[in-house]
Each structure stands twice: as structure tokens, then as C-alpha cells.
Write an enzyme that holds these catalytic residues in place. Sequence first.
Site, PDB file in Angstrom:
ATOM      1  N   HIS A  87       3.794  -2.192   3.032  1.00  0.00           N
ATOM      2  CA  HIS A  87       3.720  -0.823   2.501  1.00  0.00           C
ATOM      3  C   HIS A  87       5.000  -0.497   1.740  1.00  0.00           C
ATOM      4  O   HIS A  87       6.097  -0.714   2.284  1.00  0.00           O
ATOM      5  CB  HIS A  87       3.526   0.176   3.648  1.00  0.00           C
ATOM      6  N   ASP A 135       0.829  -1.210   0.000  1.00  0.00           N
ATOM      7  CA  ASP A 135       0.000   0.000   0.000  1.00  0.00           C
ATOM      8  C   ASP A 135       0.863   1.258   0.000  1.00  0.00           C
ATOM      9  O   ASP A 135       2.007   1.242   0.469  1.00  0.00           O
ATOM     10  CB  ASP A 135      -0.854   0.066   1.279  1.00  0.00           C
TER      11      ASP A 135
HETATM   12 ZN    ZN Z   1      -2.452   3.281   3.188  1.00  0.00          ZN
END
Ligand code: ZN
Length: 202
Positions: free
Chosen positions: A170, A31
Site C-alpha cells: 500500500h 493500493d
Molecule cells: Zn485499498
Amino acid sequence: MYFRPPKIVRTLFPQLIWNIESQDSIFLTFDDGPNIHITPWVLDLLRKYDAKATFFCIGKNAEQHPELIERIRAEGHAIGNHTYSHTKSLLSNCESYVEDVDLANTFLQSNLFRPPYGRISPAKARRLGERYNIIMWDTLSRDYSKYVSHHKCVREVVPYLRAGAIVAFHDSLKASRNMRYTLPRVLEAARELNLTCRPIEL
Ligand SMILES: [Zn+2]
């Protein structure tokens, strides 16, 4: 950290997808990118392991770095939508939230959506669920947390690897210390368990 949502969550949010039925695959997700300092490193490592993943990109980042979006796709990974500017569901009304997701999608062209912070209201989930598959996760690396050491980050993921798992990482600066340490170890562990890393295609 393996997360099984309580039944009430599944009832309130039938649109949310927490894992994917599979006999032999896991689904790595990243992400908050694309990020010029992090995403190429992730892509190089995934290529080394012949692993595919799904990148839930922020529209604003994709607008600034279309070459990274092109590279992600060209290397066989999937792209997902993570709003235009990492928009908090709680702070915006349904109309403007949906508009923000659709704006992001002009740069992403995806039918996958993951809400920032994993938070979304039932009304927004219903609206977005008409046009997007809303992808959550069942294994959260917590790579972004300054309270999580890189050793702990590995322990948050490796013991929970099993067919069908959606694992959240992430590709952001904030998470890079833990993610860069953990991802190679997760890819090694997946290989040992004979689990293939595939993109999410729904
Ligand atoms: Zn995020």
C-alpha cells in the site's frame, strides 16, 4: 503471506485473477494511492532497481493529484482502479458500486480493477468482469496492519517470492512504516532470485 484461494472461491469467482503465468517475473502492486508523501518515494525506489509495478489508485486521490498519475505512467508502471472513494462492496448495491468504479475510471483509464479489502460479491464481480480484469493477489504484505512489525512484514513476502506472484503493498500513510522498510528488501530479494518486477498488462 501466501494465499491460495479454495476451489469454491475460484468456482464462484471465475473472474478473479490471483496470479499471473510467468517464468521469470513478479508483479508488485500498490493500493490506496496516489499519496504525495508516499508515492514519489516508491517511484524513486522502483526506478533505482529498474522495477515496474501496478498502482491500484483511489479515484478521488487521482483527481486531486493527476501529476502523480502522469508520473506513474510516464515511468512505465501500470495503473489500476480501486474505486472512487475506497468503497466497501458490502455497503453498496451493484448499480452504485459499478457507477463508483466507472467514476474512478474517468481519472484512471484502466482495464484493471482491485476491490477494496479484497471483497466483492459474485454479482458485482460478474458485472465488473465484463469490462475489467479483476486482480487480487497471492502474497499479502500486511504492511497496513499495526499488529505486524516491519520484520514480520518482510517475512510475509520474501519467502513467497516466485515467478507469477502478485504481491500486495500500500502506498498509504497507514502502511508507510512497514512498506518503507520492506520494499527495498523485497526488491533486493527479487534481484537475487533473478525475478524481474513487471507491471500487470492484460
Ligand atoms: Zn485499498
